[in-house]
Design a protein around this motif. Structure first.
Motif, short mmCIF file in Angstrom:
data_model
loop_
_atom_site.label_atom_id
_atom_site.label_comp_id
_atom_site.label_asym_id
_atom_site.label_seq_id
_atom_site.Cartn_x
_atom_site.Cartn_y
_atom_site.Cartn_z
N ILE A 122 0.78 -1.05 -0.14
CA ILE A 122 -0.03 0.00 0.01
C ILE A 122 0.77 1.27 -0.04
O ILE A 122 0.75 2.14 -0.83
CB ILE A 122 -0.95 -0.10 1.14
N ALA A 123 1.70 1.26 1.07
CA ALA A 123 2.40 2.60 1.18
C ALA A 123 3.50 2.71 0.04
O ALA A 123 4.25 3.81 -0.12
CB ALA A 123 3.11 2.59 2.35
N GLY A 124 4.07 1.66 -0.65
CA GLY A 124 4.77 1.71 -1.83
C GLY A 124 6.39 1.83 -1.35
O GLY A 124 7.25 2.45 -1.83
N PHE A 125 6.49 1.47 -0.09
CA PHE A 125 7.94 1.65 0.38
C PHE A 125 8.83 0.77 -0.39
O PHE A 125 8.93 -0.35 -0.55
CB PHE A 125 7.83 1.10 2.06
N GLY A 126 10.01 1.43 -0.70
CA GLY A 126 11.12 0.91 -1.55
C GLY A 126 11.07 1.28 -3.00
O GLY A 126 11.84 0.74 -3.52
N ALA A 127 10.08 1.78 -3.40
CA ALA A 127 10.04 2.08 -4.65
C ALA A 127 10.08 0.88 -5.74
O ALA A 127 10.72 0.96 -6.67
CB ALA A 127 10.80 3.27 -5.09
N GLY A 128 9.37 -0.03 -5.28
CA GLY A 128 9.59 -1.44 -6.27
C GLY A 128 10.86 -2.21 -5.74
O GLY A 128 11.00 -3.28 -6.39
N ALA A 129 11.89 -1.73 -5.09
CA ALA A 129 13.05 -2.55 -5.01
C ALA A 129 12.83 -3.56 -3.99
O ALA A 129 13.41 -4.63 -3.84
CB ALA A 129 14.05 -1.47 -4.12
N PHE A 181 2.28 -4.13 15.91
CA PHE A 181 2.46 -4.44 14.73
C PHE A 181 1.10 -4.50 14.05
O PHE A 181 0.94 -3.95 12.69
CB PHE A 181 3.32 -5.46 14.28
N ASN A 182 0.18 -5.19 14.62
CA ASN A 182 -1.22 -4.99 14.20
C ASN A 182 -1.90 -3.61 14.00
O ASN A 182 -2.54 -3.26 12.92
CB ASN A 182 -2.27 -5.75 15.14
N ILE A 188 -1.80 1.83 8.76
CA ILE A 188 -1.29 2.12 7.41
C ILE A 188 -2.59 1.95 6.36
O ILE A 188 -2.78 2.87 5.45
CB ILE A 188 -0.10 1.06 6.96
N ILE A 189 -3.15 0.90 6.58
CA ILE A 189 -4.26 0.72 5.86
C ILE A 189 -5.38 1.98 5.84
O ILE A 189 -5.92 2.52 4.95
CB ILE A 189 -5.14 -0.59 6.16
N LYS A 191 -4.69 5.04 6.53
CA LYS A 191 -4.20 6.10 5.92
C LYS A 191 -3.95 6.31 4.60
O LYS A 191 -4.16 7.24 3.86
CB LYS A 191 -2.81 6.39 6.96
N SER A 192 -3.60 4.95 3.93
CA SER A 192 -2.92 4.98 2.78
C SER A 192 -3.91 4.20 1.58
O SER A 192 -3.76 4.30 0.53
CB SER A 192 -1.60 4.58 2.63
N ALA A 193 -4.58 3.37 2.24
CA ALA A 193 -5.65 2.34 1.49
C ALA A 193 -6.82 2.98 0.85
O ALA A 193 -7.44 3.91 1.72
CB ALA A 193 -5.73 1.15 2.06
N SER A 194 -7.52 2.75 -0.14
CA SER A 194 -8.67 3.06 -0.59
C SER A 194 -9.63 2.01 0.02
O SER A 194 -9.16 0.94 0.67
CB SER A 194 -8.68 2.97 -2.09
N ALA A 195 -10.84 2.47 -0.02
CA ALA A 195 -12.01 1.59 0.75
C ALA A 195 -12.06 -0.02 -0.03
O ALA A 195 -12.01 -0.92 0.84
CB ALA A 195 -13.39 2.03 0.43
N GLU A 196 -11.65 -0.13 -1.18
CA GLU A 196 -11.64 -1.42 -1.91
C GLU A 196 -10.39 -2.10 -1.41
O GLU A 196 -10.42 -3.41 -1.00
CB GLU A 196 -11.80 -1.24 -3.34
N GLN A 197 -9.20 -1.42 -1.13
CA GLN A 197 -7.91 -1.91 -1.01
C GLN A 197 -7.98 -2.46 0.41
O GLN A 197 -7.69 -3.53 0.86
CB GLN A 197 -6.98 -0.89 -1.06
N ALA A 198 -8.59 -1.60 1.40
CA ALA A 198 -8.94 -1.68 2.70
C ALA A 198 -9.62 -3.04 3.10
O ALA A 198 -9.31 -4.05 3.95
CB ALA A 198 -9.41 -0.72 3.42
N ARG A 199 -10.60 -3.08 2.14
CA ARG A 199 -11.50 -4.57 2.53
C ARG A 199 -10.84 -5.76 2.20
O ARG A 199 -10.92 -6.85 2.49
CB ARG A 199 -12.83 -4.35 1.48
#
Length: 355
Positions: A122-129, A181-182, A188-189, A191-199
């Motif tokens: 979701i957050a795209g951390f690492g920019a694909g790395a 961690f939960n 993160i969900i 803050k950054s996820a859309s409703a569909e992603q969150a579900r």
């Protein structure tokens, strides 16, 4: 007593497991492929496998062939890999920490792996790395390090006569790490996820095999086999660790390197499984205890028995998740909890009576 009984088993009976194990696993995978929302005859499954693997040309309905090969078979194999991997992680953690309640879910490893996977997704951390599995591994490693440091600070490095206090500190630290961690995952969900992603992600976090395909098989099988090979290779070290690190050192075992290898491999196995299917509880907790009743505490038998039982257990749980509610697939973590919690309660009661 259980160990003594296992040691008295005839050699012929012990060797029979060399050919019984793949047979049991094959039957479980076939059952996972045949049973579901709609049942598929076994001869149809065998014809599809022959067409795909042997190049035969049996007449099979294209829809049935697609369901079998592209959906159910890969799902059953991944379920077997996850069950085996999580059960092995439970065996290793219980031996290294000398704590019967240690497992990847309770120790915060699964929660950390979930956080790492969600951060990458979701957050795209690492920019694909970072791949999903690598992100989950980093999260699992961070979670376990946090739990160990917190437990060490809480117990002040106690051992010996105060081992019970140290064991309790590890469990409490694991619970705290899991909750932390939960919470991070939920933040993160939100803050950054859309409703569909969150579900979708929330459903995945409860354990979901619906989206697995053959690409996941190519990850799951090597991870499970690597974990099994490492555990079998260090089976005598695991026997020694059950008596404590000092006892292991007195037997000539390099405590820190061996412990580091075992924990790193199990964290990696857990991370791979979580990145594919989400966090699934009770497998690493219940299966090792159940197998100790059947084969004893020697890791020569406990490791392969736990791997096999974990694979069969998760395939069976996946079957139940598809047939318990008509027209709906339950998260597999719900099924493992419904089965695992009462089973673990029975194990606790029986263990108390035996003592």
């Amino acid at each position: 007593m259980n160990t003594a009984i296992a040691l008295r088993l005839p050699a012929r009976f012990r060797w029979s497991w060399a050919w019984l194990t793949p047979l049991i696993l094959f039957v479980a995978v076939m059952a996972g492929t045949a049973i579901g929302e709609t049942s598929i005859p076994m001869d149809t499954i065998l014809k599809v496998l022959a067409n795909r693997l042997l190049g035969t040309e049996y007449a099979v309905d294209n829809i049935d062939a697609g369901i079998i090969w592209n959906y159910r078979l890969s799902r059953a194999i991944v379920a077997a890999c996850c069950g085996a991997g999580l059960a092995l992680a439970g065996v290793v953690l219980q031996a290294l920490l000398r704590n019967p309640l240690a497992d990847p879910f309770l120790m915060g490893i699964s929660a950390g792996a979930s956080t790492g996977a969600v951060v990458v997704t979701i957050a795209g951390f690492g920019a694909g790395a970072l791949t999903l599995s690598l992100g989950a591994f980093v999260g699992a490693g961070l979670a376990f390090c946090l739990v160990v440091l917190l437990a060490h600070a809480a117990s002040s490095g106690t051992g010996g006569g105060r081992g019970t206090q140290a064991a309790g500190a590890i469990i409490l630290a694991g619970i705290a790490g899991s909750q932390l961690f939960n919470a991070l995952t939920a933040f993160i969900i939100a803050k950054s996820a859309s409703a569909e992603q969150a579900r979708g992600i929330l459903f995945w976090l409860m354990g979901n095999l619906s989206g697995v395909r053959w690409d996941d098989v190519l990850q799951g099988v090597p991870a499970a086999l690597s974990g099994l090979v490492v555990c079998v290779w260090h089976r005598r070290a695991l026997d020694a660790f059950t008596f404590g690190a000092d006892s292991a050192a007195s037997m000539g075992i390099a405590v820190r390197p061996v412990r580091g290898i075992l924990i790193s491999v199990m964290a990696l196995v857990t991370a791979v499984m979580v990145s594919m299917v989400g966090a699934i509880g009770f497998v690493g907790l219940v299966i090792p205890h159940a197998m100790r009743f059947l084969v004893g505490s020697r890791h020569t038998r406990l490791v392969p028995a736990s791997a096999l039982a974990g694979a069969v257990f998760l395939i069976g749980s996946d079957i139940l998740s598809r047939i318990l509610v008509a027209g709906q697939v339950l998260p597999i973590g719900v099924v493992t909890a419904l089965i695992g919690a009462p089973a673990f309660a029975m194990i606790l009661v029986r263990g108390k009576r035996v003592q």
